[in-house]
Each structure stands twice: as structure tokens, then as C-alpha cells.
Design a protein around this motif. Structure first.
Motif, mmCIF file in Angstrom:
data_model
loop_
_atom_site.group_PDB
_atom_site.id
_atom_site.type_symbol
_atom_site.label_atom_id
_atom_site.label_comp_id
_atom_site.label_asym_id
_atom_site.label_seq_id
_atom_site.Cartn_x
_atom_site.Cartn_y
_atom_site.Cartn_z
ATOM 1 N N PHE A 51 0.812 -1.225 0.000
ATOM 2 C CA PHE A 51 0.000 0.000 0.000
ATOM 3 C C PHE A 51 0.841 1.269 0.000
ATOM 4 O O PHE A 51 0.575 2.208 -0.753
ATOM 5 C CB PHE A 51 -0.942 0.014 1.199
ATOM 6 C CG PHE A 51 -2.236 -0.724 0.978
ATOM 7 C CD1 PHE A 51 -2.318 -1.772 0.074
ATOM 8 C CD2 PHE A 51 -3.381 -0.388 1.692
ATOM 9 C CE1 PHE A 51 -3.504 -2.466 -0.126
ATOM 10 C CE2 PHE A 51 -4.579 -1.069 1.502
ATOM 11 C CZ PHE A 51 -4.638 -2.106 0.590
ATOM 12 N N GLN A 55 0.543 3.553 -3.314
ATOM 13 C CA GLN A 55 -0.318 4.739 -3.237
ATOM 14 C C GLN A 55 0.335 5.992 -3.816
ATOM 15 O O GLN A 55 -0.336 6.991 -4.023
ATOM 16 C CB GLN A 55 -0.745 4.981 -1.789
ATOM 17 C CG GLN A 55 0.386 5.197 -0.794
ATOM 18 C CD GLN A 55 0.783 6.636 -0.615
ATOM 19 O OE1 GLN A 55 -0.027 7.527 -0.814
ATOM 20 N NE2 GLN A 55 2.032 6.862 -0.227
ATOM 21 N N HIS A 234 -4.645 4.078 1.566
ATOM 22 C CA HIS A 234 -5.756 3.873 0.631
ATOM 23 C C HIS A 234 -6.498 5.186 0.383
ATOM 24 O O HIS A 234 -6.762 5.558 -0.773
ATOM 25 C CB HIS A 234 -6.698 2.806 1.197
ATOM 26 C CG HIS A 234 -8.132 2.960 0.805
ATOM 27 N ND1 HIS A 234 -8.569 2.876 -0.504
ATOM 28 C CD2 HIS A 234 -9.245 3.211 1.559
ATOM 29 C CE1 HIS A 234 -9.881 3.058 -0.538
ATOM 30 N NE2 HIS A 234 -10.312 3.274 0.687
ATOM 31 N N SER A 237 -4.564 7.724 -1.602
ATOM 32 C CA SER A 237 -4.399 7.331 -3.001
ATOM 33 C C SER A 237 -5.611 7.697 -3.851
ATOM 34 O O SER A 237 -5.494 7.820 -5.082
ATOM 35 C CB SER A 237 -4.158 5.815 -3.098
ATOM 36 O OG SER A 237 -5.362 5.079 -2.938
#
Length: 261
Positions: A51, A55, A234, A237
Motif C-alpha cells: 500500500f 499509493q 488507501h 491514493s
């Protein structure tokens, strides 16, 4: 050569064969000339261990099914990958998800009644074969053939990928248990067509409002476990959705916009 059971092959894989020293004693693996095998793929599976790196380049969203999984969006529409250049190469400098780096290898169950997994490969990939130049898969060990260091490294990479997959599954289960998931919808307009938005649905994302409403002790628990950092990666992003949209627009790969109700 035996074929691994394949009720539904994963993304990219057209076939699967178990790697073994008898059938593939003098086989080698060459590098892909380009990334054409993923040119029509807009969403790549991702693990939570990626992640933070992913991202920076891609929106990270979750699939809209009963068992959601994270995906990195390399395009916003089916069949559109904005990171494949005209020469078929993947754009330099962007993070390459482990799912891509693993191909054409994978760990798969040869016996559906067993949990044991074997190293398999896609014979249709074009990079694994008897006459290929590159990394050899097996080497002489007396009268036997043993895996080379390259093969052992591939096996270890696939094992780590599976372990990351288990952590990813646990992460999603926790998000669902906390009721933090919601259906996603993003509407993007172009300056030259403000009255005609491009609307993207069919994915899930974390509900920021519900995240803010969590009890302080639960937030602290998420923070200590590392989950909070992943959630924020998350959410941060998602700002890249417009960037990917603009990439598609510049490449002439936008679909028709939706009529505004």
C-alpha cells in the motif's frame, strides 16, 4: 506433463504446469521483452504490504464482491492501462505490483484435497522454455537435478506473496467487521464539458465518516496494529483518481460521459 487443476485461472495466466526437475531439467526463464501481457488490464491485485509504495502512483480501491480485495488502478476503464507506453514497455519509475513481478510463476494446489502448494508456471507466457536464454531452473547435483538459486528465489518470492495475501485477507475482514466499507462512486468533470460528468462506480472504499466515528480505543488499536496507516494510504491514493483520468484523457482513452440527471 501434468497440468495443475485450474477451475478458474488467475489474471494473466492462460495455463498452469507444475515445475519439476524431470520435465524441465534443461529449461530456462528469459525476461519479458515488454509488458504487453498486461496492456489491456486496468486493475492489478495488490497486497497490504504494498500500500505505502503503490499509493504514490495508483488509486487503491477494493473489489465490489462478497470477499473484497485491494486493487491498484492503472486505468479507470476496462481494457485501459495508462502506464503502458507505445513501445509496449511499462512506464519507467512507477511501482510494479508484486502480482506482476510474480508472473509467470505461482503457487498452486495440485491436489484439491490437500493444502500443499507447488510452484507452477504459465507455459503460454513465452518466457519459460527449453531453448530460452536466461536463468536456468535446474542444475546438476551428481546424477540428479536440483533447483538453481534463481528457482529457489522465485519459490521464496511466491511464498512471501501468499503470506502477504493472508495478511491482506485479515485486513479486509477487520474492515468489514468494523463496518468501514462503502460502495464507491467518483464523478469527474472536464473543464470543457462541466455539464457531463464521467462517473465511476463498481468498487468499494473506506467510509471516512465511519472511520472518524470509531471510539478512540479502537482507533488506537488500529494504529498499533498498523492498520490505520494502511487505511490512510488507501484514502490518500484516492486523490490520484483524477490524475489517472487525466492520463486517459491525454491518451484519448476516455469513454462517453454520463448524462447528468
Amino acid at each position: 506433463m501434468a497440468t495443475a487443476p485450474q477451475p478458474q485461472l488467475p489474471l494473466f495466466y492462460k495455463d498452469l504446469l507444475p515445475l519439476n526437475s524431470k520435465d524441465h531439467a534443461d529449461w530456462s526463464v528469459s525476461s519479458f521483452d515488454d509488458a504487453s501481457f498486461m496492456a489491456d488490464t486496468h486493475a492489478i491485485p495488490l497486497t497490504v504490504d504494498e500500500f505505502v509504495d503503490a499509493q504514490r502512483h495508483y488509486p487503491i480501491v477494493f473489489t465490489a464482491n462478497d470477499a473484497p480485495l485491494p486493487i491498484a488502478l492503472m486505468g479507470l476503464n476496462e481494457g485501459v492501462n495508462t502506464f503502458i507506453e507505445e513501445n509496449g514497455k511499462l512506464e519507467a519509475g512507477v511501482y510494479v505490483p508484486a502480482y506482476i513481478r510474480r508472473y509467470p510463476f505461482i503457487l498452486a494446489k495440485l491436489n484439491q484435497g490437500s493444502e500443499e502448494m507447488s510452484l507452477c508456471f504459465d507455459p503460454e507466457s513465452g518466457v519459460v522454455g527449453k531453448d530460452n536464454e536466461g536463468n536456468t531452473l535446474f542444475e546438476a547435483d551428481g546424477d540428479e537435478r536440483k533447483p538453481t538459486q534463481y528457482t529457489n528465489d522465485v519459490l521464496e518470492f511466491c511464498r512471501r506473496f501468499e503470506t502477504s495475501g493472508q495478511r491482506t485477507k485479515a485486513f479486509l475482514e477487520q474492515l468489514i467487521a468494523l463496518d468501514l466499507m462503502m460502495d464507491g462512486e467518483i464523478a469527474i468533470t472536464r473543464n470543457d464539458m462541466p455539464e457531463k460528468p464521467f462517473v465511476y462506480r463498481g468498487f468499494r472504499m473506506v467510509n471516512e465518516e465511519k472511520l472518524r466515528e470509531l471510539p478512540a480505543e479502537k482507533v488506537e488499536e488500529l494504529n498499533k496494529s498498523g492498520m490505520l496507516m494502511l487505511i490512510h494510504a488507501h484514502l490518500f491514493s484516492m486523490n490520484l483518481m483524477r490524475i489517472i483520468f487525466e492520463r486517459q484523457s491525454a491518451q484519448g482513452k476516455l469513454p462517453m460521459p454520463e448524462n447528468k440527471a
